[in-house]
Motif scaffolding. Structure first.
Motif, PDB file in Angstrom:
ATOM      1  N   GLY A  29       4.266 -20.777  89.640  1.00 30.00           N
ATOM      2  CA  GLY A  29       3.703 -20.468  88.340  1.00 30.00           C
ATOM      3  C   GLY A  29       2.909 -21.612  87.749  1.00 30.00           C
ATOM      4  O   GLY A  29       2.568 -21.615  86.583  1.00 30.00           O
ATOM      5  N   LYS A  30       2.617 -22.628  88.559  1.00 27.50           N
ATOM      6  CA  LYS A  30       1.859 -23.768  88.053  1.00 27.50           C
ATOM      7  C   LYS A  30       0.388 -23.410  87.960  1.00 27.50           C
ATOM      8  O   LYS A  30      -0.110 -22.555  88.665  1.00 27.50           O
ATOM      9  CB  LYS A  30       2.014 -24.975  88.986  1.00 27.50           C
ATOM     10  N   GLY A  31      -0.297 -24.103  87.094  1.00 28.89           N
ATOM     11  CA  GLY A  31      -1.738 -23.936  86.987  1.00 28.89           C
ATOM     12  C   GLY A  31      -2.150 -22.677  86.250  1.00 28.89           C
ATOM     13  O   GLY A  31      -3.295 -22.304  86.261  1.00 28.89           O
ATOM     14  N   LYS A  32      -1.214 -22.046  85.567  1.00 30.95           N
ATOM     15  CA  LYS A  32      -1.563 -20.806  84.882  1.00 30.95           C
ATOM     16  C   LYS A  32      -2.229 -21.068  83.548  1.00 30.95           C
ATOM     17  O   LYS A  32      -2.884 -20.201  83.009  1.00 30.95           O
ATOM     18  CB  LYS A  32      -0.297 -19.954  84.661  1.00 30.95           C
ATOM     19  N   GLY A  33      -2.017 -22.242  82.987  1.00 30.75           N
ATOM     20  CA  GLY A  33      -2.605 -22.524  81.689  1.00 30.75           C
ATOM     21  C   GLY A  33      -1.799 -21.850  80.597  1.00 30.75           C
ATOM     22  O   GLY A  33      -0.805 -21.183  80.841  1.00 30.75           O
ATOM     23  N   GLY A  35      -2.558 -19.313  78.432  1.00 28.62           N
ATOM     24  CA  GLY A  35      -2.595 -17.864  78.292  1.00 28.62           C
ATOM     25  C   GLY A  35      -2.122 -17.120  79.511  1.00 28.62           C
ATOM     26  O   GLY A  35      -1.938 -15.919  79.465  1.00 28.62           O
ATOM     27  N   GLY A  36      -1.954 -17.831  80.621  1.00 26.50           N
ATOM     28  CA  GLY A  36      -1.581 -17.157  81.853  1.00 26.50           C
ATOM     29  C   GLY A  36      -0.087 -17.009  82.036  1.00 26.50           C
ATOM     30  O   GLY A  36       0.361 -16.399  82.981  1.00 26.50           O
ATOM     31  N   GLY A  37       0.674 -17.587  81.121  1.00 28.99           N
ATOM     32  CA  GLY A  37       2.124 -17.492  81.229  1.00 28.99           C
ATOM     33  C   GLY A  37       2.598 -16.062  81.040  1.00 28.99           C
ATOM     34  O   GLY A  37       1.876 -15.204  80.575  1.00 28.99           O
ATOM     35  N   ASN A  38       3.834 -15.832  81.366  1.00 30.60           N
ATOM     36  CA  ASN A  38       4.378 -14.485  81.278  1.00 30.60           C
ATOM     37  C   ASN A  38       5.054 -14.291  79.929  1.00 30.60           C
ATOM     38  O   ASN A  38       6.191 -14.705  79.720  1.00 30.60           O
ATOM     39  CB  ASN A  38       5.352 -14.249  82.428  1.00 30.60           C
ATOM     40  N   VAL A  39       4.332 -13.672  79.009  1.00 29.38           N
ATOM     41  CA  VAL A  39       4.835 -13.428  77.662  1.00 29.38           C
ATOM     42  C   VAL A  39       6.061 -12.528  77.706  1.00 29.38           C
ATOM     43  O   VAL A  39       7.011 -12.720  76.948  1.00 29.38           O
ATOM     44  CB  VAL A  39       3.731 -12.800  76.782  1.00 29.38           C
ATOM     45  N   ALA A  40       6.044 -11.550  78.584  1.00 30.31           N
ATOM     46  CA  ALA A  40       7.163 -10.608  78.684  1.00 30.31           C
ATOM     47  C   ALA A  40       8.437 -11.334  79.107  1.00 30.31           C
ATOM     48  O   ALA A  40       9.505 -11.104  78.525  1.00 30.31           O
ATOM     49  CB  ALA A  40       6.834  -9.492  79.670  1.00 30.31           C
ATOM     50  N   ILE A  60       9.247  -3.544  78.882  1.00 32.93           N
ATOM     51  CA  ILE A  60       8.721  -4.811  78.368  1.00 32.93           C
ATOM     52  C   ILE A  60       7.856  -5.480  79.426  1.00 32.93           C
ATOM     53  O   ILE A  60       6.772  -5.988  79.130  1.00 32.93           O
ATOM     54  CB  ILE A  60       9.866  -5.741  77.921  1.00 32.93           C
ATOM     55  N   LYS A  61       8.316  -5.466  80.678  1.00 30.11           N
ATOM     56  CA  LYS A  61       7.541  -6.069  81.762  1.00 30.11           C
ATOM     57  C   LYS A  61       6.202  -5.359  81.938  1.00 30.11           C
ATOM     58  O   LYS A  61       5.172  -5.996  82.136  1.00 30.11           O
ATOM     59  CB  LYS A  61       8.332  -6.029  83.075  1.00 30.11           C
ATOM     60  N   GLU A  62       6.210  -4.035  81.875  1.00 36.22           N
ATOM     61  CA  GLU A  62       4.967  -3.264  82.002  1.00 36.22           C
ATOM     62  C   GLU A  62       4.003  -3.577  80.859  1.00 36.22           C
ATOM     63  O   GLU A  62       2.809  -3.754  81.073  1.00 36.22           O
ATOM     64  CB  GLU A  62       5.256  -1.760  82.044  1.00 36.22           C
ATOM     65  N   MET A  63       4.534  -3.634  79.652  1.00 40.17           N
ATOM     66  CA  MET A  63       3.700  -3.966  78.495  1.00 40.17           C
ATOM     67  C   MET A  63       3.117  -5.370  78.651  1.00 40.17           C
ATOM     68  O   MET A  63       1.957  -5.614  78.315  1.00 40.17           O
ATOM     69  CB  MET A  63       4.525  -3.859  77.211  1.00 40.17           C
ATOM     70  N   GLY A  64       3.922  -6.291  79.161  1.00 39.87           N
ATOM     71  CA  GLY A  64       3.473  -7.660  79.379  1.00 39.87           C
ATOM     72  C   GLY A  64       2.373  -7.749  80.422  1.00 39.87           C
ATOM     73  O   GLY A  64       1.432  -8.541  80.283  1.00 39.87           O
ATOM     74  N   LYS A  65       2.472  -6.919  81.467  1.00 43.22           N
ATOM     75  CA  LYS A  65       1.434  -6.909  82.508  1.00 43.22           C
ATOM     76  C   LYS A  65       0.094  -6.449  81.940  1.00 43.22           C
ATOM     77  O   LYS A  65      -0.953  -6.918  82.357  1.00 43.22           O
ATOM     78  CB  LYS A  65       1.839  -5.992  83.661  1.00 43.22           C
ATOM     79  N   LYS A  66       0.147  -5.532  80.981  1.00 43.42           N
ATOM     80  CA  LYS A  66      -1.086  -5.049  80.363  1.00 43.42           C
ATOM     81  C   LYS A  66      -1.684  -6.094  79.423  1.00 43.42           C
ATOM     82  O   LYS A  66      -2.889  -6.172  79.266  1.00 43.42           O
ATOM     83  CB  LYS A  66      -0.819  -3.751  79.589  1.00 43.42           C
ATOM     84  N   LEU A  67      -0.844  -6.896  78.805  1.00 38.76           N
ATOM     85  CA  LEU A  67      -1.292  -7.901  77.849  1.00 38.76           C
ATOM     86  C   LEU A  67      -1.802  -9.177  78.520  1.00 38.76           C
ATOM     87  O   LEU A  67      -2.721  -9.822  78.010  1.00 38.76           O
ATOM     88  CB  LEU A  67      -0.141  -8.252  76.894  1.00 38.76           C
ATOM     89  N   ALA A  68      -1.238  -9.535  79.645  1.00 35.02           N
ATOM     90  CA  ALA A  68      -1.545 -10.807  80.303  1.00 35.02           C
ATOM     91  C   ALA A  68      -3.032 -11.039  80.557  1.00 35.02           C
ATOM     92  O   ALA A  68      -3.536 -12.128  80.266  1.00 35.02           O
ATOM     93  CB  ALA A  68      -0.753 -10.936  81.598  1.00 35.02           C
ATOM     94  N   PRO A  69      -3.790 -10.061  81.088  1.00 34.94           N
ATOM     95  CA  PRO A  69      -5.215 -10.323  81.335  1.00 34.94           C
ATOM     96  C   PRO A  69      -6.001 -10.643  80.061  1.00 34.94           C
ATOM     97  O   PRO A  69      -6.857 -11.516  80.066  1.00 34.94           O
ATOM     98  CB  PRO A  69      -5.717  -9.022  81.967  1.00 34.94           C
ATOM     99  N   GLU A  70      -5.671  -9.957  78.975  1.00 34.04           N
ATOM    100  CA  GLU A  70      -6.346 -10.206  77.692  1.00 34.04           C
ATOM    101  C   GLU A  70      -6.090 -11.638  77.230  1.00 34.04           C
ATOM    102  O   GLU A  70      -7.008 -12.348  76.808  1.00 34.04           O
ATOM    103  CB  GLU A  70      -5.838  -9.216  76.646  1.00 34.04           C
TER     104      GLU A  70
END
Length: 175
Positions: A29-33, A35-40, A60-70
């Motif tokens: 999970g390194k180098g994600k910066g 915004g690239g972290g897993n909010v979920a 929650i995981k599904e919702m997080g996957k949708k939010l991550a790219p944004e």
């Protein structure tokens, strides 16, 4: 001939080792910066105390996957770095501890103190807004028993999620 073989092996090693290192960094999970972290995952960890069901965790995981790219896009566009986030957090802490400024003014002062550009400040605001909407939608799907177990820092968000739009409806009914 041996020299050519040794050179070829060294050249191959120089090309292969960085590729494996990049794979390892991705797995860890390194180098994600910022915004690239897993909010979920972070929210699920905060909500361990309420006893999430497997179904809730999956949602929650599904919702997080949708939010991550944004979030990743906002972070990249504004050139937000983990170092900048740490600098901002330190500025916020210092300003809050001083106690001279309250509410939304704390963020504004912290952004200035951390040296954020107007674009970065706007992006941070959008990231925070997205995070808060995500959290509110997650808290809205909790049962009343789970909401009662929420940490105090999250209880206000749960109350807001429960009564969403209630004031507007009451005002419209009063007219």
């Amino acid at each position: 001939m041996k020299l050519k073989s040794v050179a070829l092996v060294l050249l191959t090693a120089l090309m292969v080792v960085p590729a494996f290192a990049a794979d390892d960094a991705e797995k860890k999970g390194k180098g994600k910066g910022q915004g690239g972290g897993n909010v979920a995952a972070a929210l699920i960890k905060k909500l361990e105390v309420v006893g999430l069901t497997d179904e809730q965790t999956e949602k929650i995981k599904e919702m997080g996957k949708k939010l991550a790219p944004e979030m990743k896009e906002l972070t990249a566009a504004a050139k937000l770095t983990p170092e900048l986030s740490k600098k901002l957090a330190a500025a916020q802490k210092e300003i809050r501890e001083a106690g001279q400024i309250k509410g939304k003014e704390v963020m504004k002062a912290a952004h200035e103190k951390a040296g954020l550009t107007a674009e970065q400040s706007e992006a941070m605001g959008k990231l925070n807004e997205a995070r808060m909407k995500f959290q509110a939608s997650v808290l809205a799907m909790l049962t009343d028993e789970q909401k009662a177990k929420l940490p105090k820092t999250m209880q206000r968000g749960a109350a807001a999620a429960k009564g969403k739009g209630k004031k507007k409806k009451e005002a419209a009914a009063a007219e």
